[in-house]
Design a protein around this motif. Sequence first.
Motif, PDB file in Angstrom:
ATOM      1  N   THR A 240      -0.176  -0.803  -9.542  1.00  0.00           N
ATOM      2  CA  THR A 240      -1.186  -1.976  -9.804  1.00  0.00           C
ATOM      3  C   THR A 240      -0.392  -3.253 -10.189  1.00  0.00           C
ATOM      4  N   SER A 241       0.614  -3.428 -11.069  1.00  0.00           N
ATOM      5  CA  SER A 241       1.015  -4.468 -11.222  1.00  0.00           C
ATOM      6  C   SER A 241       1.744  -5.301  -9.913  1.00  0.00           C
ATOM      7  N   ILE A 242       2.070  -4.442  -9.171  1.00  0.00           N
ATOM      8  CA  ILE A 242       2.828  -5.020  -7.851  1.00  0.00           C
ATOM      9  C   ILE A 242       1.206  -5.461  -6.781  1.00  0.00           C
ATOM     10  N   LEU A 243       0.331  -4.769  -7.011  1.00  0.00           N
ATOM     11  CA  LEU A 243      -0.707  -5.074  -6.221  1.00  0.00           C
ATOM     12  C   LEU A 243      -1.083  -6.543  -6.807  1.00  0.00           C
ATOM     13  N   ASP A 244      -1.278  -6.635  -8.321  1.00  0.00           N
ATOM     14  CA  ASP A 244      -1.697  -7.831  -8.958  1.00  0.00           C
ATOM     15  C   ASP A 244      -0.841  -8.823  -8.675  1.00  0.00           C
ATOM     16  N   THR A 245       0.302  -8.885  -8.514  1.00  0.00           N
ATOM     17  CA  THR A 245       1.299  -9.982  -8.315  1.00  0.00           C
ATOM     18  C   THR A 245       1.119 -10.391  -6.837  1.00  0.00           C
ATOM     19  N   SER A 246       1.256  -9.374  -5.800  1.00  0.00           N
ATOM     20  CA  SER A 246       0.910  -9.842  -4.534  1.00  0.00           C
ATOM     21  C   SER A 246      -0.396 -10.599  -4.314  1.00  0.00           C
ATOM     22  N   ALA A 247      -1.445 -10.057  -5.031  1.00  0.00           N
ATOM     23  CA  ALA A 247      -2.684 -10.932  -4.586  1.00  0.00           C
ATOM     24  C   ALA A 247      -2.470 -12.254  -5.543  1.00  0.00           C
ATOM     25  N   LEU A 248      -1.830 -12.350  -6.490  1.00  0.00           N
ATOM     26  CA  LEU A 248      -1.580 -13.872  -7.109  1.00  0.00           C
ATOM     27  C   LEU A 248      -0.820 -14.553  -6.083  1.00  0.00           C
ATOM     28  N   GLN A 254       2.138 -21.143  -4.338  1.00  0.00           N
ATOM     29  CA  GLN A 254       3.014 -21.602  -3.091  1.00  0.00           C
ATOM     30  C   GLN A 254       4.232 -20.996  -2.859  1.00  0.00           C
ATOM     31  N   GLY A 255       4.664 -20.943  -1.761  1.00  0.00           N
ATOM     32  CA  GLY A 255       6.160 -20.389  -1.420  1.00  0.00           C
ATOM     33  C   GLY A 255       5.941 -19.549  -0.243  1.00  0.00           C
ATOM     34  N   HIS A 256       7.116 -19.162   0.370  1.00  0.00           N
ATOM     35  CA  HIS A 256       7.121 -18.383   1.545  1.00  0.00           C
ATOM     36  C   HIS A 256       7.242 -16.927   1.233  1.00  0.00           C
ATOM     37  N   GLU A 257       7.690 -16.430   0.149  1.00  0.00           N
ATOM     38  CA  GLU A 257       7.272 -15.045  -0.463  1.00  0.00           C
ATOM     39  C   GLU A 257       6.078 -14.589  -0.135  1.00  0.00           C
ATOM     40  N   ALA A 258       4.960 -15.429  -0.050  1.00  0.00           N
ATOM     41  CA  ALA A 258       3.641 -15.078  -0.050  1.00  0.00           C
ATOM     42  C   ALA A 258       3.534 -14.369   1.352  1.00  0.00           C
ATOM     43  N   ARG A 259       4.095 -14.332   2.325  1.00  0.00           N
ATOM     44  CA  ARG A 259       4.383 -13.712   3.741  1.00  0.00           C
ATOM     45  C   ARG A 259       4.714 -12.054   3.318  1.00  0.00           C
ATOM     46  N   GLN A 260       5.793 -12.082   2.624  1.00  0.00           N
ATOM     47  CA  GLN A 260       6.030 -10.582   2.381  1.00  0.00           C
ATOM     48  C   GLN A 260       5.153 -10.088   1.305  1.00  0.00           C
ATOM     49  N   ALA A 261       4.539 -10.938   0.405  1.00  0.00           N
ATOM     50  CA  ALA A 261       3.438 -10.304  -0.414  1.00  0.00           C
ATOM     51  C   ALA A 261       2.344  -9.797   0.350  1.00  0.00           C
ATOM     52  N   GLN A 262       1.939 -10.316   1.489  1.00  0.00           N
ATOM     53  CA  GLN A 262       0.785  -9.945   2.189  1.00  0.00           C
ATOM     54  C   GLN A 262       1.117  -8.239   2.737  1.00  0.00           C
ATOM     55  N   LEU A 263       2.262  -8.180   3.133  1.00  0.00           N
ATOM     56  CA  LEU A 263       2.805  -7.081   3.741  1.00  0.00           C
ATOM     57  C   LEU A 263       2.774  -5.910   2.599  1.00  0.00           C
ATOM     58  N   THR A 264       3.543  -6.300   1.395  1.00  0.00           N
ATOM     59  CA  THR A 264       3.250  -5.322   0.303  1.00  0.00           C
ATOM     60  C   THR A 264       2.045  -4.945  -0.047  1.00  0.00           C
ATOM     61  N   PHE A 265       1.013  -6.190  -0.367  1.00  0.00           N
ATOM     62  CA  PHE A 265      -0.285  -5.778  -0.584  1.00  0.00           C
ATOM     63  C   PHE A 265      -0.930  -4.872   0.328  1.00  0.00           C
ATOM     64  N   ALA A 266      -0.828  -4.939   1.618  1.00  0.00           N
ATOM     65  CA  ALA A 266      -1.320  -4.055   2.552  1.00  0.00           C
ATOM     66  C   ALA A 266      -1.068  -2.574   2.275  1.00  0.00           C
TER      67      ALA A 266
END
Length: 395
Positions: A240-248, A254-266
Amino acid sequence: MRVIALIAGVVFVFGVLLDAFQTIILPRRASGRFRLTRLFYIVTWNPWAFVIKRLADPRRRESALSYYGPLSLIFLLVVWAGAMVVGFAFIFYSLGSPFADASQRPGLRSDLYVSGTTIFTLGLGDVTPRSPITRELIILEAGTGFGFLAVVMGYFPVLYGAFSRREVSISLLDARAGSPPTAAELMRRHSYEGAEQALSLLLVEWERWSAELLESHISYPLLCYFRSQHTNQSWLSALTSILDTSALLIAGVQGHEARQAQLTFAMARHAVVDLAQILSLTPVTDAPDRLPDARYEQLYKMLCQSGVSVCRDDKSIERLCEMRALYEGYAEALSRYLYMPLPPWIAEQPHKDNWLAVSKLRAQTEAANAPAAKATAAKAEQPTIATLVDDHHDF
């Protein structure tokens, strides 16, 4: 009556073999609402949790809940073996209890005795068969029981191997997101210069961890009941904490890590949704808001003070709410069923941990080496070694 006993015996034997095959050996989701394993966990988990959750001491409560996972595996094996004993006894009974028993008149009691001694390969020999077909059935039962117990017990190391791999990443998350892990702490500890690459790498690791969790826990749902070593850690709170972080990261940073956050969230959402479905849980819609407006403002200020580039616009909180709606209902359902509390977005009670102590020591080192701060380094130095303790872990 004999025909009914024969049908019941065959159903018992093949039902156990099929259920054990689906539960232990088959590497995919088992199907069927009336499987013996599913009924076993429904009947045993709810009463166990109902009694244990009334313990006042959180440590004793968590310790008692942790016993259920390993014990359920042992008792499930006992249930399987008992059902096979009864099944073969019914088959013997349908044949007219064809045994020579010197201690009593042959009947269902003798059939149960012969079936029990045969499936566990005792071979006492005090009750003997009187027909060729009975001899053949005894050989079949002895071989089935020996092979069944050997195969099932041989998979115990596989289950504990999957549990161990799961827990390693959860322990590693402690230094990166606190204990219990929170999205705010994870972002704060990755707010230094050049931390974007480290955060992206962390999200890649947890994308893989979520995939491994999904694969192992769908194949072996009983691993969901295995709890972590520490009171304030669990696979559900970490996920859940990883989902929270990815959603945030997706909705408001801002930042390019949001791209990886989308994959991790999915991947992480896929895991939490499928595991809720495996346990026949429906998403909770009446759960308390984990991030009300006041807490969101506090989160926003904390991220800004840490140097995180936050997207502050009129729709940022709405986007975050939309992301949270995709997984929080399923996470809450798992939390209520397994009695694993979900982590807050922000640590409610700040506590000392190894990371804070080491961070202070490193800050003193950098201050001592800075040209402008050498004169004041001695004055600013404080005895922080004593804070290097594990008081954030409750055994």
